[in-house]
Design a protein around this motif. Structure first.
Motif, short mmCIF file in Angstrom:
data_model
loop_
_atom_site.label_atom_id
_atom_site.label_comp_id
_atom_site.label_asym_id
_atom_site.label_seq_id
_atom_site.Cartn_x
_atom_site.Cartn_y
_atom_site.Cartn_z
N GLY A 67 2.75 8.45 0.36
CA GLY A 67 2.79 6.99 0.40
C GLY A 67 2.67 6.47 1.82
N PHE A 68 3.40 7.12 2.72
CA PHE A 68 3.42 6.71 4.12
C PHE A 68 2.03 6.83 4.74
CE2 PHE A 68 4.18 8.33 8.56
CZ PHE A 68 4.50 7.10 9.11
N VAL A 69 1.43 8.03 4.63
CA VAL A 69 0.12 8.27 5.25
C VAL A 69 -0.96 7.41 4.59
CG1 VAL A 69 -1.67 9.98 5.72
CG2 VAL A 69 0.75 10.59 5.99
N GLY A 70 -0.97 7.39 3.26
CA GLY A 70 -1.96 6.58 2.54
C GLY A 70 -1.84 5.12 2.91
N GLY A 71 -0.61 4.62 2.98
CA GLY A 71 -0.38 3.21 3.31
C GLY A 71 -0.85 2.88 4.71
N CYS B 208 0.83 -1.22 0.00
CA CYS B 208 0.00 0.00 0.00
C CYS B 208 0.86 1.26 0.00
CB CYS B 208 -0.91 0.02 1.22
SG CYS B 208 -2.26 -1.12 1.07
N GLN B 209 1.89 1.27 0.84
CA GLN B 209 2.76 2.45 0.89
C GLN B 209 3.41 2.68 -0.47
OE1 GLN B 209 5.19 3.20 4.21
NE2 GLN B 209 3.69 2.47 5.69
N TYR B 210 3.79 1.57 -1.13
CA TYR B 210 4.40 1.67 -2.45
C TYR B 210 3.41 2.24 -3.46
CZ TYR B 210 6.46 0.18 -6.88
OH TYR B 210 6.96 0.15 -8.15
N ILE B 211 2.18 1.70 -3.45
CA ILE B 211 1.20 2.12 -4.45
C ILE B 211 0.77 3.58 -4.23
CG2 ILE B 211 -1.16 1.75 -5.29
CD1 ILE B 211 -0.68 -1.25 -4.86
N TRP B 212 0.46 3.94 -2.98
CA TRP B 212 0.10 5.34 -2.69
C TRP B 212 1.23 6.28 -3.10
CZ3 TRP B 212 -4.48 7.38 -1.65
CH2 TRP B 212 -5.49 6.56 -1.10
N GLY B 213 2.45 5.88 -2.79
CA GLY B 213 3.61 6.71 -3.15
C GLY B 213 3.75 6.87 -4.65
N LYS B 214 3.55 5.76 -5.38
CA LYS B 214 3.66 5.79 -6.84
C LYS B 214 2.60 6.71 -7.46
CE LYS B 214 6.33 3.12 -9.67
NZ LYS B 214 7.65 3.54 -9.55
N CYS B 215 1.36 6.64 -6.88
CA CYS B 215 0.26 7.40 -7.47
C CYS B 215 0.27 8.88 -7.08
CB CYS B 215 -1.08 6.79 -7.06
SG CYS B 215 -1.27 5.11 -7.67
N LEU B 216 0.48 9.16 -5.79
CA LEU B 216 0.34 10.53 -5.32
C LEU B 216 1.62 11.15 -4.78
CD1 LEU B 216 -3.00 10.13 -3.29
CD2 LEU B 216 -2.75 11.06 -5.60
N GLY B 217 2.67 10.33 -4.65
CA GLY B 217 3.88 10.77 -3.94
C GLY B 217 4.49 12.05 -4.46
N LYS B 218 4.68 13.04 -3.59
CA LYS B 218 5.32 14.30 -3.97
C LYS B 218 6.39 14.69 -2.97
CE LYS B 218 2.58 17.18 -7.02
NZ LYS B 218 1.16 16.76 -7.00
N HIS B 219 5.99 14.72 -1.67
CA HIS B 219 6.90 15.26 -0.65
C HIS B 219 7.74 14.15 -0.04
CE1 HIS B 219 3.44 17.96 -1.09
NE2 HIS B 219 4.36 18.92 -0.98
N LYS B 220 9.05 14.25 -0.26
CA LYS B 220 9.94 13.21 0.24
C LYS B 220 9.97 13.23 1.76
CE LYS B 220 12.99 12.93 -3.77
NZ LYS B 220 11.94 12.27 -4.52
N ILE B 221 10.02 12.05 2.36
CA ILE B 221 9.95 11.97 3.81
C ILE B 221 11.35 11.86 4.43
CG2 ILE B 221 9.41 9.49 3.69
CD1 ILE B 221 7.54 9.89 6.06
N ILE B 222 12.23 11.02 3.89
CA ILE B 222 13.62 10.96 4.35
C ILE B 222 14.53 10.77 3.13
CG2 ILE B 222 13.87 10.21 6.79
CD1 ILE B 222 13.20 7.39 5.76
N PRO B 223 14.73 11.83 2.36
CA PRO B 223 15.44 11.70 1.08
C PRO B 223 16.85 11.12 1.22
CG PRO B 223 15.13 14.01 1.70
CD PRO B 223 14.31 13.21 2.63
N LYS B 224 17.48 11.33 2.38
CA LYS B 224 18.85 10.85 2.52
C LYS B 224 18.91 9.33 2.62
CE LYS B 224 21.17 14.75 4.71
NZ LYS B 224 21.46 15.28 6.05
#
Lengths: 312, 214
Positions: free
Chosen positions: A222-226, A197-213
């Protein structure tokens, strides 16, 4: 026939998983037919490996509790071996590592006899205090602190945390429609479902990176949706497969959603630190065993202790 | 009879051990030679090197896969000699320097004429664990009379920790086996050792067990 001992809700859950896998295989074939020029080898291997994992797991769960405990013990061994093979250890740590491996049969023995008190302190107390002593006897002080830390962390993650999956099987059955294996199926399925779910939500709506490093592909969306999807679905699945009611199932889903994310990024950080992409090549299309076990290392103990507190 | 023994030893002991006790991160399996005569040139860290490499071959081709091993070590006592000759079917190599130069590679030539796939460790010894030592020129002189033979470089890492020189206790660790493309022909021994060193250096970064966090 041992196979007939599967409780009704557990066998329904297994059928549902097989159904999802059939769906995945069918979509892969459809994709390949639609875009003949694209290479889907990686996806094919990934789904194929899923069939093997699921088949093996169901076979083990359907056999008997002792076999299943040995199976999870072996999983701990593979995970610990893979982890200790990629992290830096000293040549002088070999004998200490040998003792760390020996902790696995002992820990799973406590699981098999259902001695909860020993199961819960054996590694955090006895192994924790013993391994540095064994290191002292070897006497190499150069890099001592780092090795002691790495070894204990490894045993905690790969043996202590993973053994919680097996202990679910020794808990008294409180939902006879699902049996002990219902708990394991719920934990494994919800953890995996959350990853997807986190992967799919991130793929569809993901914009704001959570821990880019650490993980450039992980986003807030992706995180919240998942986590939300997992929480809602766990509320429906929990009363069927566990002794939890619907609202307790929501909490369990929330815990698994959050913990699964953390497990994933903690193991990602380890790999990033070592400049490697996969931790091994045991599972074709997935990488190593840790690449599949990462979320579960965090969800297993946290789900277990929530369940243990609420229902036992 | 020895053929059956070798296949049985690998099917029942070595293959399961290599898969479960050790675990192999394999890359480039398709580049391993299927038929002989051929040579696999690998780096050397542990007694397990040859066993793990051999375990990658299907059982039916195992009788043709033979490690070149130092006669002064592997034939030194009866028990080890029996295992080396009957279970592994090694190609004995005399590295003590007492053999006539022309006769040094006699056993290797014989095996290659026979269509065998030889596993060779051009560093000559296991050296210090997990470090690639200087490559010896022996392999070049073996190849000089046989330009038709392909040499496949293989880099292994991790087994020096599982069973290093001078240790008897095997501790389970995953190991890397990275197979490279066959080496191009070289005109002289210096160029040859350089080509092989370069090939090793190119394969080494694919090893997962190198833990270079610095």
């Amino acid at each position: 026939m041992t196979a007939l001992n599967i409780p009704p809700h557990a066998s329904a859950a297994m059928l549902a998983v097989v159904g999802l896998l059939l769906l995945a295989s069918a979509s892969r074939l459809l994709l390949a037919a639609k875009n003949p020029s694209t290479d889907y080898t990686e996806l094919r291997l990934r789904i194929q490996s899923w069939w093997w994992i699921v088949g093996l797991l169901f076979l083990v769960l359907a056999s008997n509790t002792q076999t299943a405990i040995v199976f999870f013990g072996f999983l701990s061994f593979l995970a610990l071996k893979e982890f200790l093979s990629i992290v830096p250890t000293r040549m002088t740590d070999r004998r200490v590592i040998f003792w760390a491996y020996l902790a696995i049969p002992v820990q799973y023995y406590w699981v098999s006899i259902g001695w909860y008190g020993m199961f819960i302190i054996f590694i955090p107390v006895y192994v924790f205090l013993f391994l540095p002593m064994r290191m002292v006897l070897i006497g190499d002080t150069q890099g001592f602190i780092r090795s002691a830390g790495i070894l204990h962390w490894a045993v905690m993650l790969m043996v202590f945390a993973v053994s919680h999956i097996a202990y679910l099987l020794t808990l008294p059955v409180k939902n006879p429609n699902a049996g002990a294996m219902g708990l394991v199926l719920f934990l494994l399925f919800t953890t995996q479902f959350n990853d997807v779910c986190q992967y799919i939500w991130g793929k569809c709506l993901g914009k704001h990176k959570i821990i880019p490093k650490v993980s450039p592909n992980k986003t807030w969306e992706g995180f919240v949706g998942g986590v939300l999807t997992t929480t809602v679905c766990a509320g429906f699945a929990a009363p069927l497969l566990t002794p939890l009611n619907q609202s307790q199932g929501w909490v369990a889903g929330l815990i698994i959603g959050l913990a699964g994310f953390v497990g994933d990024v903690v193991l990602s950080s380890v790999k990033r630190d070592l400049n490697i992409k996969d931790s091994g090549s045991l599972i074709p299309g997935h990488g190593g065993i840790l690449d599949r076990l990462d979320s579960l290392i965090y969800t297993a103990p946290l789900f277990f202790h929530f369940l243990y507190y609420v229902a036992y | 009879m020895d053929k059956v023994l070798k296949i049985a030893v690998f099917a029942l002991i070595i293959k399961p051990l290599a898969l479960l006790m050790l675990g192999i991160n394999l890359r480039g399996r398709e580049k391993l030679p299927h038929t002989g005569p051929a040579i696999i040139a690998a780096n050397h860290n542990s007694h397990l090197d040859a066993l793990v490499l051999m375990s990658l071959f299907p059982l039916h081709s195992l009788p043709k896969v033979r490690p070149v091993a130092a006669a002064d070590y592997f034939l030194s006592n009866r028990c080890l000699a029996w295992l080396s000759v009957h279970c592994l079917n090694i190609v004995p190599f005399n590295r003590s320097g007492q053999t006539e130069p022309g006769q040094l590679f006699a056993t290797c030539h014989q095996a290659l004429d026979n269509g065998d796939i030889l596993i060779l460790f051009p560093e000559g010894s296991r050296g210090s664990p997990e470090k690639i030592s200087k490559i010896k020129k022996g392999l070049f002189y073996l190849l000089k009379d046989r330009p038709d033979i392909k040499v496949t470089p293989v880099v292994m890492h991790g087994l020096g920790r599982a069973l290093p020189k001078g240790e008897a206790l095997l501790v389970p660790f995953n190991c890397d086996v990275i197979v490279g493309d066959p080496l191009p022909e070289s005109t002289d021994s210096v160029a040859f050792t350089r080509t092989l060193s370069l090939a090793f250096a190119e394969l080494l970064p694919y090893c997962l067990t190198r833990h270079d966090s610095e």
